[in-house]
Scaffold this motif. Structure first.
Motif, PDB file in Angstrom:
ATOM      1  N   ILE A 198       0.842  -1.205   0.000  1.00  0.00           N
ATOM      2  CA  ILE A 198       0.000   0.000   0.000  1.00  0.00           C
ATOM      3  C   ILE A 198       0.874   1.252   0.000  1.00  0.00           C
ATOM      4  CG2 ILE A 198      -1.591   1.348   1.429  1.00  0.00           C
ATOM      5  CD1 ILE A 198      -2.861  -1.332   2.262  1.00  0.00           C
ATOM      6  N   ASP A 199       1.962   1.175   0.782  1.00  0.00           N
ATOM      7  CA  ASP A 199       2.887   2.318   0.804  1.00  0.00           C
ATOM      8  C   ASP A 199       3.499   2.559  -0.574  1.00  0.00           C
ATOM      9  OD1 ASP A 199       2.369   2.638   3.478  1.00  0.00           O
ATOM     10  OD2 ASP A 199       4.178   1.586   4.177  1.00  0.00           O
ATOM     11  N   ILE A 200       3.775   1.462  -1.308  1.00  0.00           N
ATOM     12  CA  ILE A 200       4.320   1.614  -2.671  1.00  0.00           C
ATOM     13  C   ILE A 200       3.316   2.302  -3.577  1.00  0.00           C
ATOM     14  CG2 ILE A 200       4.990   0.330  -4.737  1.00  0.00           C
ATOM     15  CD1 ILE A 200       6.301  -1.727  -2.864  1.00  0.00           C
ATOM     16  N   ILE A 201       2.041   1.919  -3.479  1.00  0.00           N
ATOM     17  CA  ILE A 201       0.996   2.576  -4.289  1.00  0.00           C
ATOM     18  C   ILE A 201       0.917   4.046  -3.931  1.00  0.00           C
ATOM     19  CG2 ILE A 201      -1.487   2.672  -4.715  1.00  0.00           C
ATOM     20  CD1 ILE A 201      -1.525  -0.388  -4.392  1.00  0.00           C
ATOM     21  N   ASP A 202       0.937   4.332  -2.614  1.00  0.00           N
ATOM     22  CA  ASP A 202       0.910   5.733  -2.190  1.00  0.00           C
ATOM     23  C   ASP A 202       2.104   6.498  -2.737  1.00  0.00           C
ATOM     24  OD1 ASP A 202      -1.450   5.599  -0.793  1.00  0.00           O
ATOM     25  OD2 ASP A 202      -0.498   5.111   1.139  1.00  0.00           O
ATOM     26  N   ALA A 203       3.263   5.834  -2.705  1.00  0.00           N
ATOM     27  CA  ALA A 203       4.469   6.494  -3.192  1.00  0.00           C
ATOM     28  C   ALA A 203       4.369   6.801  -4.686  1.00  0.00           C
ATOM     29  CB  ALA A 203       5.685   5.610  -2.913  1.00  0.00           C
ATOM     30  N   ILE A 204       3.745   5.881  -5.463  1.00  0.00           N
ATOM     31  CA  ILE A 204       3.600   6.108  -6.910  1.00  0.00           C
ATOM     32  C   ILE A 204       2.700   7.314  -7.173  1.00  0.00           C
ATOM     33  CG2 ILE A 204       2.614   5.155  -9.028  1.00  0.00           C
ATOM     34  CD1 ILE A 204       3.592   2.387  -8.015  1.00  0.00           C
ATOM     35  N   PHE A 205       1.544   7.333  -6.509  1.00  0.00           N
ATOM     36  CA  PHE A 205       0.633   8.458  -6.726  1.00  0.00           C
ATOM     37  C   PHE A 205       1.240   9.756  -6.226  1.00  0.00           C
ATOM     38  CE2 PHE A 205      -2.495   5.119  -7.292  1.00  0.00           C
ATOM     39  CZ  PHE A 205      -3.268   5.609  -8.327  1.00  0.00           C
ATOM     40  N   LYS A 206       1.965   9.729  -5.138  1.00  0.00           N
ATOM     41  CA  LYS A 206       2.607  10.933  -4.624  1.00  0.00           C
ATOM     42  C   LYS A 206       3.685  11.393  -5.583  1.00  0.00           C
ATOM     43  CE  LYS A 206       4.899  12.796  -0.511  1.00  0.00           C
ATOM     44  NZ  LYS A 206       5.986  13.428  -1.237  1.00  0.00           N
TER      45      LYS A 206
END
Length: 730
Positions: free
Chosen positions: A95-103
């Motif tokens: 989930i953190d990776i997905i957040d990092a991509i969108f950020k």
């Protein structure tokens, strides 16, 4: 001449008590050693791999089979499957990776916009400001993707995991659409990865992404990009747990109990093939080690040394007649052990439990009767341990604990039941009691081994256990007279037999000297009570008192208690002759008792009870009738003085009884005074110098005499005389 002196020297050494006692201990140790030697001697066997066993071999002890134990542990470890644990943190990581991509997408757009606005400010363009979309459109998608890769963490290679179209869709979407897409992506990944996903299940888990995102309200391109992103984020969350696996394997290994070769367990039977497993067990049990070992012999020597030391230290403090009682003790123990060894030989002809017939209680009974109870207990321990070695069968163990317990309880039961009652009938009762105890003990041992009490094989052994006690009693009764006669032992049972009024010598005293008999009974009552008051042998004192004046039967009329109001013959003879007649009753009595083979203790009482006391009456008579000086030594008994407490007490009791009997009106005050006077006179005359009696004991003796005499000469009611009237016949 020198040779004669050397010979005399050697003879003197052999007559020395210490030499004989040392020889006895060495003989006892030798008998013990050779009785048990064959049972602890390591047996040499010709054992070869894949050959037939020459005889049945059992384990001599409890042996841990380390190799077999390790093999079982390894098998248990191999059966433990690997442990895989679900890592809940993996879902958050993705989930953190997905957040990092969108950020990162938002950051890239922000930089592009800020950079575009900065360029406009530099040119001072007065034209209208471009829109967000216009600023973003100035940068190509390839440049945006490049900037996005730079903004993402190094471990996230977006361009390698997602297609270019999916990345373009993400970059082309509006911020509002991306927020909606991000929220749905996070929810989908979280829902899917909250469940176990093993490596082989990843594809099926990724297929569930379509189901989770089917209702997302975004453009089709962005939806496909989000689906692709979520599929990229779904990874296995169940991984191999090394620590848990090792712990499980350790627990499995620890659950395996150590493998033992049990004591007495049959390793191989006669005629069976010795395979590798059997050969290994034989090696563990030490049967393949053909080296001669001295350890069993050393252990046996130490055990025998312990036995002999215990007996030695007890008899070392025995004071008197150490040689006699040591000989008796060692002889009885040796006879019992040799009997055990002879019976144990029958084990080789299908009588494996023949030990239960051994009348081992015989030894304990004889030692209890002839010596004392403490030594009988010590003998019980020695016989039980020795028997457990002798009847070990030579193959299973150094000790046969069952037979050892059986022997120990049998001996102790005989000692306890015999108690202080030593009549021959009581010995027979003891034998029957021991037989019953043996039966009970054998039953307990069989049940403890989970055996069957009632079976054809065990029935003979139960019969033997019953017979064992009875045979022990019969043998004890049969051997007892030999020990009493051979060693001059005055046992309690022998004393009881000598106190029987039907004994020929007692009947002789009663019929020929009734006054002396009555006097002896009175002295016996006084002496027994006094001896018991100070812890001396009261029974010996009583029986010795019965016989102490037997010498008076030779000339009964010369002693006042037998004259029955007759004329006193001493009035017609000289004092010197009277002295000779009176003093000779001690030596005459001792001679008569020796003639009838009476025990030495009884003879000593008759000979020593007067010691070297002075015949005061005849001494004073002689001094009055003689003009010459009369020596006091000529009017004393020949002695010797009393050598034991019992003899000293009998001598004092003899004088006290005679003195009190001669008083006209004995009162308690007079009785107490005469008792103290006689004891004081004996002390001053040195008659008590050769016996180990103390002043405190003399006080107890005086008190005992006084109490006994008061009971004999108590006050009586004077009855009025009734006048006899003649009644005339009608």
């Amino acid at each position: 001449m020198n040779n004669i002196r050397k010979l005399l020297k050697y003879v003197t050494v052999f007559k020395n008590d210490h030499f004989l006692i040392t020889f006895l201990y060495l003989l006892f140790a030798t008998i013990l050693f050779f009785s048990m030697y064959s049972n602890i001697r390591p047996e040499k066997l010709n054992l070869k791999l894949y050959a037939e066993a020459e005889k049945t071999i059992v384990s001599p002890a409890l042996i841990q089979d380390v190799e077999m134990t390790e093999e079982k542990k390894n098998d248990a470890i191999q059966q433990v499957s690997d442990v895989y644990s679900m890592k809940k943190g993996y879902a958050q990581n993705q989930i953190d990776i997905i957040d990092a991509i969108f950020k990162a997408i938002s950051d890239v757009e922000t930089k592009i916009i800020d950079q575009g606005m900065a360029e406009i400010d530099e040119t001072n363009s007065e034209e209208g400001l471009p829109s967000r979309e216009e600023l973003l459109a100035k940068v190509s998608f390839d440049e945006k993707i490049k900037k996005l890769d730079e903004a993402l963490p190094s471990e996230v290679l977006l361009h390698e995991e997602l297609s270019k179209e999916a990345v373009i869709s993400l970059l082309s979407s509006s911020p509002e659409q991306r927020v909606l897409a991000r929220d749905n992506a996070v929810t989908a990944v979280n829902n899917i990865m909250s469940q176990r996903i093993e490596t082989q299940e990843v594809d099926s888990a990724r297929e569930r992404v379509n189901q989770e995102l089917r209702y997302i309200n975004v453009s089709n391109d962005l939806k496909q990009a989000i689906i692709e992103l979520c599929r990229f984020a779904i990874v296995p969350n169940v991984v191999f747990d090394k620590e848990a696996t090792n712990a499980k394997r350790q627990a499995a290994a620890e659950s395996i109990e150590p493998d033992y070769i049990l004591q007495g367990q049959i390793i191989v039977r006669e005629g069976e093939l010795i395979d590798e497993a059997v050969y290994r067990q034989l090696n563990l049990a030490g049967f393949l080690d053909n080296k001669d070992t001295s350890q069993p012999f050393l252990g046996l020597v130490l055990l025998i040394l312990l036995f002999v030391s215990a007996v030695y230290f007890y008899f070392r403090d025995g004071k008197k007649e150490e040689l006699k009682y040591t000989t008796i003790y060692i002889l009885i123990c040796s006879i019992t052990i040799i009997l055990m060894k002879i019976i144990s030989l029958f084990q080789q002809i299908n009588f494996s439990e023949i030990g239960y017939v051994v009348p081992v209680a015989m030894g304990a009974i004889l030692i209890k009767l002839l010596i004392n109870e403490r030594l009988a207990m010590l003998a019980s321990i020695i016989l039980a341990i020795s028997g457990s070695i002798i009847f070990n069968g030579g193959i299973s163990s150094a000790f046969n604990f069952s037979i050892g317990i059986y022997f120990l309880i049998s001996c102790i039961a005989s000692i306890i039941f015999l108690g202080k009652h030593n009549q021959r009938a009581k010995i027979l009762q003891t034998g029957l009691f021991v037989g019953i105890i043996n039966f009970i003990v054998l039953s307990a041992l069989v049940m403890l081994k989970n055996g069957h009490i009632v079976s054809f094989e065990s029935t003979p052994y139960f019969i033997m256990s019953l017979l064992s006690g009875i045979v022990a009693a019969v043998l004890a009764i049969g051997l007892l007279p030999f020990f009493e006669a051979g060693f001059g032992i005055l046992s309690t049972m022998r004393l009881i037999e000598l106190s029987n009024p039907n004994h020929p010598l007692l009947r002789k005293i009663l019929t020929e000297t009734p006054g002396t008999y009555h006097h002896s009974v009175m002295v016996a009552n006084l002496s027994e009570a006094a001896c018991e008051a100070i812890g001396a042998n009261g029974l010996l004192a009583r029986v010795g008192s019965y016989y102490h004046d037997i010498g008076k039967t030779k000339r009964p009329q010369f002693f006042i208690e037998n004259q029955m109001n007759r004329e006193n013959p001493h009035d017609k003879i000289s004092a010197q002759l009277s002295k000779t007649i009176i003093t000779s009753h001690a030596t005459d009595g001792a001679e008569l008792l020796r003639l009838h083979k009476m025990p030495k203790e009884i003879v000593d009482i008759a000979e020593q009870h007067h010691g070297t006391t002075l015949l005061k009456y005849f001494y004073h008579k002689a001094t009055q009738n003689s003009e010459k000086e009369v020596l006091e030594a000529e009017f004393r008994y020949a002695g010797p003085k009393a050598q034991t407490k019992e003899i000293a007490i009998i001598g004092i009791a003899d004088s006290v009884e005679a003195a009190v009997r001669s008083m006209n009106n004995p009162s308690p005050h007079k009785i107490e005074g005469i008792i103290n006077s006689i004891i004081k006179d004996r002390l001053q005359d040195g008659q008590l110098d050769e016996c180990d009696i103390t002043m405190k004991e003399l006080d107890s003796i005086a008190k005992s005499f006084f109490e006994t005499m008061q009971g004999i000469f108590h006050s009586r009611i004077e009855y009025p005389e009734v006048t006899k009237q003649k009644v005339k016949e009608a």
